[in-house]
Structure formats: C-alpha cells, structure tokens
Design a protein around this motif. Structure first.
Motif, PDB file in Angstrom:
ATOM      1  N   PHE A   1      14.612   2.722  50.255  1.00  0.00           N
ATOM      2  CA  PHE A   1      13.522   2.833  51.229  1.00  0.00           C
ATOM      3  C   PHE A   1      13.989   2.394  52.619  1.00  0.00           C
ATOM      4  CE2 PHE A   1      10.458   2.708  47.559  1.00  0.00           C
ATOM      5  CZ  PHE A   1       9.878   3.928  47.834  1.00  0.00           C
ATOM      6  N   TRP A   2      14.773   1.346  52.668  1.00  0.00           N
ATOM      7  CA  TRP A   2      15.283   0.850  53.950  1.00  0.00           C
ATOM      8  C   TRP A   2      16.098   1.920  54.660  1.00  0.00           C
ATOM      9  CZ3 TRP A   2      14.728  -2.603  57.602  1.00  0.00           C
ATOM     10  CH2 TRP A   2      15.801  -2.918  58.446  1.00  0.00           C
ATOM     11  N   TRP A   3      17.029   2.558  53.939  1.00  0.00           N
ATOM     12  CA  TRP A   3      17.849   3.624  54.531  1.00  0.00           C
ATOM     13  C   TRP A   3      16.994   4.808  54.933  1.00  0.00           C
ATOM     14  CZ3 TRP A   3      21.529   3.284  49.763  1.00  0.00           C
ATOM     15  CH2 TRP A   3      22.383   2.176  49.895  1.00  0.00           C
ATOM     16  N   HIS A   4      16.059   5.196  54.064  1.00  0.00           N
ATOM     17  CA  HIS A   4      15.278   6.402  54.320  1.00  0.00           C
ATOM     18  C   HIS A   4      14.355   6.219  55.522  1.00  0.00           C
ATOM     19  CE1 HIS A   4      13.507  10.249  53.428  1.00  0.00           C
ATOM     20  NE2 HIS A   4      12.295   9.722  53.320  1.00  0.00           N
ATOM     21  N   ILE A   5      13.699   5.081  55.624  1.00  0.00           N
ATOM     22  CA  ILE A   5      12.797   4.839  56.758  1.00  0.00           C
ATOM     23  C   ILE A   5      13.570   4.870  58.069  1.00  0.00           C
ATOM     24  CG2 ILE A   5      11.346   3.099  57.875  1.00  0.00           C
ATOM     25  CD1 ILE A   5      10.467   2.253  55.036  1.00  0.00           C
ATOM     26  N   ASN A   6      14.700   4.191  58.119  1.00  0.00           N
ATOM     27  CA  ASN A   6      15.488   4.166  59.352  1.00  0.00           C
ATOM     28  C   ASN A   6      16.096   5.529  59.668  1.00  0.00           C
ATOM     29  OD1 ASN A   6      15.939   1.250  60.570  1.00  0.00           O
ATOM     30  ND2 ASN A   6      15.867   1.003  58.344  1.00  0.00           N
TER      31      ASN A   6
ATOM     32  N   ARG B   1      15.185   7.711  63.041  1.00  0.00           N
ATOM     33  CA  ARG B   1      16.199   8.199  63.984  1.00  0.00           C
ATOM     34  C   ARG B   1      16.116   9.716  64.151  1.00  0.00           C
ATOM     35  NH1 ARG B   1      21.934   4.979  63.613  1.00  0.00           N
ATOM     36  NH2 ARG B   1      21.115   2.929  64.166  1.00  0.00           N
ATOM     37  N   TYR B   2      15.903  10.417  63.043  1.00  0.00           N
ATOM     38  CA  TYR B   2      15.826  11.869  63.127  1.00  0.00           C
ATOM     39  C   TYR B   2      14.608  12.298  63.934  1.00  0.00           C
ATOM     40  CZ  TYR B   2      15.101  16.717  61.793  1.00  0.00           C
ATOM     41  OH  TYR B   2      14.895  18.067  61.830  1.00  0.00           O
ATOM     42  N   ILE B   3      13.465  11.689  63.663  1.00  0.00           N
ATOM     43  CA  ILE B   3      12.244  12.068  64.370  1.00  0.00           C
ATOM     44  C   ILE B   3      12.353  11.717  65.846  1.00  0.00           C
ATOM     45  CG2 ILE B   3       9.764  11.613  64.545  1.00  0.00           C
ATOM     46  CD1 ILE B   3       9.843  11.178  61.459  1.00  0.00           C
ATOM     47  N   ARG B   4      12.950  10.585  66.164  1.00  0.00           N
ATOM     48  CA  ARG B   4      13.148  10.221  67.568  1.00  0.00           C
ATOM     49  C   ARG B   4      14.099  11.183  68.264  1.00  0.00           C
ATOM     50  NH1 ARG B   4      11.250   5.555  69.625  1.00  0.00           N
ATOM     51  NH2 ARG B   4      10.338   4.033  68.189  1.00  0.00           N
ATOM     52  N   SER B   5      14.993  11.839  67.498  1.00  0.00           N
ATOM     53  CA  SER B   5      15.900  12.809  68.113  1.00  0.00           C
ATOM     54  C   SER B   5      15.152  14.059  68.562  1.00  0.00           C
ATOM     55  CB  SER B   5      17.008  13.201  67.131  1.00  0.00           C
ATOM     56  OG  SER B   5      16.516  14.013  66.080  1.00  0.00           O
ATOM     57  N   LEU B   6      13.889  14.199  68.165  1.00  0.00           N
ATOM     58  CA  LEU B   6      13.070  15.333  68.583  1.00  0.00           C
ATOM     59  C   LEU B   6      12.292  15.050  69.863  1.00  0.00           C
ATOM     60  CD1 LEU B   6      11.544  16.291  65.106  1.00  0.00           C
ATOM     61  CD2 LEU B   6      13.639  17.151  66.169  1.00  0.00           C
ATOM     62  N   VAL B   7      12.502  13.859  70.439  1.00  0.00           N
ATOM     63  CA  VAL B   7      11.803  13.502  71.665  1.00  0.00           C
ATOM     64  C   VAL B   7      12.331  14.332  72.822  1.00  0.00           C
ATOM     65  CG1 VAL B   7      11.368  11.627  73.300  1.00  0.00           C
ATOM     66  CG2 VAL B   7      11.345  11.184  70.844  1.00  0.00           C
ATOM     67  N   TYR B   8      11.427  14.762  73.720  1.00  0.00           N
ATOM     68  CA  TYR B   8      11.827  15.515  74.896  1.00  0.00           C
ATOM     69  C   TYR B   8      12.706  14.666  75.805  1.00  0.00           C
ATOM     70  CZ  TYR B   8       8.665  19.439  74.106  1.00  0.00           C
ATOM     71  OH  TYR B   8       8.055  20.541  73.600  1.00  0.00           O
ATOM     72  N   ASN B   9      13.326  15.322  76.771  1.00  0.00           N
ATOM     73  CA  ASN B   9      14.116  14.605  77.765  1.00  0.00           C
ATOM     74  C   ASN B   9      13.234  13.620  78.532  1.00  0.00           C
ATOM     75  OD1 ASN B   9      16.519  15.896  77.176  1.00  0.00           O
ATOM     76  ND2 ASN B   9      16.021  17.612  78.517  1.00  0.00           N
TER      77      ASN B   9
ATOM     78  N   LEU C   1       8.696  13.281  45.962  1.00  0.00           N
ATOM     79  CA  LEU C   1       7.361  13.188  46.547  1.00  0.00           C
ATOM     80  C   LEU C   1       7.209  11.906  47.366  1.00  0.00           C
ATOM     81  CD1 LEU C   1       4.477  14.266  46.830  1.00  0.00           C
ATOM     82  CD2 LEU C   1       3.919  13.079  44.684  1.00  0.00           C
ATOM     83  N   VAL C   2       7.714  10.796  46.843  1.00  0.00           N
ATOM     84  CA  VAL C   2       7.617   9.517  47.548  1.00  0.00           C
ATOM     85  C   VAL C   2       8.362   9.566  48.878  1.00  0.00           C
ATOM     86  CG1 VAL C   2       8.342   7.098  47.487  1.00  0.00           C
ATOM     87  CG2 VAL C   2       7.226   8.114  45.494  1.00  0.00           C
ATOM     88  N   LEU C   3       9.567  10.133  48.879  1.00  0.00           N
ATOM     89  CA  LEU C   3      10.346  10.193  50.116  1.00  0.00           C
ATOM     90  C   LEU C   3       9.699  11.128  51.138  1.00  0.00           C
ATOM     91  CD1 LEU C   3      14.065  10.129  48.913  1.00  0.00           C
ATOM     92  CD2 LEU C   3      12.587   8.242  49.602  1.00  0.00           C
ATOM     93  N   ILE C   4       9.071  12.195  50.668  1.00  0.00           N
ATOM     94  CA  ILE C   4       8.351  13.079  51.590  1.00  0.00           C
ATOM     95  C   ILE C   4       7.182  12.342  52.232  1.00  0.00           C
ATOM     96  CG2 ILE C   4       6.882  15.135  51.722  1.00  0.00           C
ATOM     97  CD1 ILE C   4       8.672  16.418  49.598  1.00  0.00           C
ATOM     98  N   VAL C   5       6.453  11.588  51.424  1.00  0.00           N
ATOM     99  CA  VAL C   5       5.323  10.809  51.954  1.00  0.00           C
ATOM    100  C   VAL C   5       5.818   9.783  52.969  1.00  0.00           C
ATOM    101  CG1 VAL C   5       3.534   9.127  51.357  1.00  0.00           C
ATOM    102  CG2 VAL C   5       3.867  11.152  49.923  1.00  0.00           C
ATOM    103  N   VAL C   6       6.921   9.123  52.673  1.00  0.00           N
ATOM    104  CA  VAL C   6       7.488   8.146  53.618  1.00  0.00           C
ATOM    105  C   VAL C   6       7.859   8.830  54.924  1.00  0.00           C
ATOM    106  CG1 VAL C   6       9.449   6.618  54.058  1.00  0.00           C
ATOM    107  CG2 VAL C   6       8.291   6.551  51.844  1.00  0.00           C
ATOM    108  N   TYR C   7       8.477  10.009  54.832  1.00  0.00           N
ATOM    109  CA  TYR C   7       8.846  10.752  56.043  1.00  0.00           C
ATOM    110  C   TYR C   7       7.600  11.060  56.879  1.00  0.00           C
ATOM    111  CZ  TYR C   7      10.543  14.465  59.086  1.00  0.00           C
ATOM    112  OH  TYR C   7      10.849  15.225  60.190  1.00  0.00           O
ATOM    113  N   LEU C   8       6.547  11.521  56.223  1.00  0.00           N
ATOM    114  CA  LEU C   8       5.316  11.871  56.941  1.00  0.00           C
ATOM    115  C   LEU C   8       4.687  10.639  57.596  1.00  0.00           C
ATOM    116  CD1 LEU C   8       3.701  14.386  54.432  1.00  0.00           C
ATOM    117  CD2 LEU C   8       4.893  14.909  56.566  1.00  0.00           C
ATOM    118  N   LEU C   9       4.726   9.505  56.917  1.00  0.00           N
ATOM    119  CA  LEU C   9       4.185   8.280  57.491  1.00  0.00           C
ATOM    120  C   LEU C   9       4.983   7.839  58.709  1.00  0.00           C
ATOM    121  CD1 LEU C   9       3.371   6.236  54.249  1.00  0.00           C
ATOM    122  CD2 LEU C   9       1.750   7.384  55.784  1.00  0.00           C
ATOM    123  N   VAL C  10       6.307   7.939  58.621  1.00  0.00           N
ATOM    124  CA  VAL C  10       7.157   7.590  59.769  1.00  0.00           C
ATOM    125  C   VAL C  10       6.891   8.563  60.916  1.00  0.00           C
ATOM    126  CG1 VAL C  10       9.540   7.388  60.595  1.00  0.00           C
ATOM    127  CG2 VAL C  10       8.929   6.541  58.325  1.00  0.00           C
TER     128      VAL C  10
END
Length: 291
Positions: free
Chosen positions: A19-24, A28-36, A245-254
């Motif tokens: 969970f620690w690795w997956h959340i972080n 990081r991946y979602i933050r990489s989608l931030v605009y300039n 399913l659990v990892l998908i839910v964690v991704y959506l929550l993040v």
C-alpha cells in the motif's frame, strides 16, 4: 501458535509496504498530469519518476522527514523477525544448534535486510552502480523464492500447494522488479510490484489459517484431498481479483484527493511517449518531485 504468527507477521509486512508503494506511486503519476505552471495557482508540472523507496511527508519534523525512514523501518522489522527466528530455533541439545526450518526463514529475510542497507547508502549518495536499488529488489525476491521452492520436501499436499501458490506471487514480484531494472520510471512495473507484494501479504495470512487453523471446528480444518487443493486454488484466484480491485480503489481515492487541489491534464493519460533519461531517486530530494 508460533508458526501461525510466523505467517501473519510477514503478511502484514508485505501488505503495509504494498500500500505504501502504491499510494506514493499513484500520487506521483497523478501529479505528473498537472498542467504547466499557472500564475494563479502557482502549480508546477511534475515529471513522473519511479522509485523503490519514498519519503515520509506525514512526519511534521523536517529533519526526520529527510531520513530514509522506509529503509530504516524495513531493517528494524527484518532484524526483529530475524531475532525471533533465532530465539525460537535455538536448541542446546544434543549440542548448540539452530533448527533448519528457522535457518531457512532467516535466509528468506536476509535479502530484504541487505537491500534496505543498500537503499540507505544510495540515500546518502554513496557512489554505487546505477539502478542498484532495483537490482537489490530482484535479489531479495529471488532469495525468498528459492528458499520457499526448496522448503516443501515431506510436507502434506495442501501445505505444498499453498506454498506453491505463494511462489507464483514471488516469481511475479521478481519479474516486475527485473522490469524496473530496465525501465525504472515505468508506472506499471511499480504497480505490478505493489500488486504481487500485496498478494504475497494476503496469501501469507490465508495460509496461516489454512495450515494452522485457530479452531477445532471441522468446517475450518483442511484435509489433504483434491477438493482442498481445488478450493485453495480458487481462493488464490479470488485473492488476485480482490487485490486488483483494492488497488484500483486506492488509485481512485488518491486521484480524488489530488484533483481537489491540482488542475490535471487528462489528455496526458494516453500519452505513451517515453521519458528522457533516468534519475536515481534520492529520498532527501523527493520533495522536489511531488509528494
């Protein structure tokens, strides 16, 4: 009881770090989608970078936050488990020795203990070969897998099958770690590492109740029959599906958490352009990378 705890403890260990690795990794991946950079929000664009360890930004004290906390925790946990195995396996008669079963368990732990020390050396910028963190991860999972593979002689059918299914998860963890050696900034390799570490953890706990039932109720006692083997295989398949399913839910929550404060570029989700170069992640500088 000791063998039961001996399965529960590593299960909790793998679940926690999965969970620690997956959340972080997701953050990081979602933050990489931030605009300039936006002059109004002052948001920066982050480039996704993979890592084998992550800083603990939840700690309020900056000095402690910059320490390799994850690696230190792994060293402490493996050292405690190592000491317990040494204590429980020691026999003074007919001469001082450690029972082979406990020696095997200690060998399974040593790869993760060693890789954690290497992570600390990398954290403090000791000049080591490039991507050694990923290579040490491969070594740790390989050592664990070999010890389990040759750990099954003379066991019952159900016990052997439970361990064989665990070995499947270990082999897949090793393969994902090898993938990270070649492409350490690949989001999916880190997801796979988290997924199979999580599966190891949940299966360790499942195996504890299968091999060492904490009840005398015959409904929860497994016998060495074909039906038991089939049922155990089905249980493992549900572990795989449930953990996805659990990892998908964690991704959506993040995603929901980060999207509340950041303007995301959803068009970049389908962008498969490779990242240029590779930068070894050092925990002390991770604040510059996002989370």
């Amino acid at each position: 009881m000791g063998s039961w705890i001996g399965h529960i403890a590593p299960g909790v260990f793998f679940i926690f770090f999965a969970f620690w690795w997956h959340i972080n990794n997701c953050a990081r991946y979602i933050r990489s989608l931030v605009y300039n950079r936006d002059e109004n929000t002052r948001q920066e664009k982050y480039e996704f970078q993979g890592s084998t360890t992550y800083p603990c930004h939840c700690i309020p004290i900056k000095f402690i936050r910059r320490l390799p906390i994850e690696s230190i925790v792994k060293i402490l946990v493996t050292s405690i488990h190592f000491s317990i195995e040494l204590h429980d396996g020691y026999r003074s008669q007919p001469k001082p020795h450690i029972i082979t079963l406990y020696v095997n368990h200690m060998a399974m732990l040593f790869g993760f203990f060693l890789s954690s020390w290497v992570e600390i050396l990398v954290h403090y910028k000791v000049p080591l070969p490039k991507r050694i963190n990923q290579v040490m991860g491969v070594l740790a999972f390989t050592m664990e897998g070999f010890m389990f593979l040759f750990h099954l002689h003379g066991r019952g059918i159900v016990e052997v099958h439970a361990h064989q299914l665990l070995i499947v998860s270990i082999v897949c963890s090793t393969i994902s770690a090898i993938g990270e050696c070649f492409d350490p900034n690949n989001f999916w390799f880190i997801v796979l590492r988290s997924f199979f570490a999580l599966t190891q953890g949940t299966w360790f706990i499942q195996a504890a109740y299968v091999l060492f039932p904490q009840t005398t109720n015959p409904s929860f006692i497994w016998d060495d029959t074909h039906d038991s083997v089939s049922l155990l295989t089905m249980s493992y398949v549900y572990h795989l599906a449930g953990n996805v399913l659990v990892l998908i839910v964690v991704y959506l929550l993040v995603y929901l958490f980060i999207s509340r404060t950041s303007k995301l570029n959803h068009n970049r989700i389908q962008d498969d352009e490779p990242l240029n170069g590779y930068k070894l992640i050092v925990n002390g500088n991770d604040e510059e990378n996002g989370l």
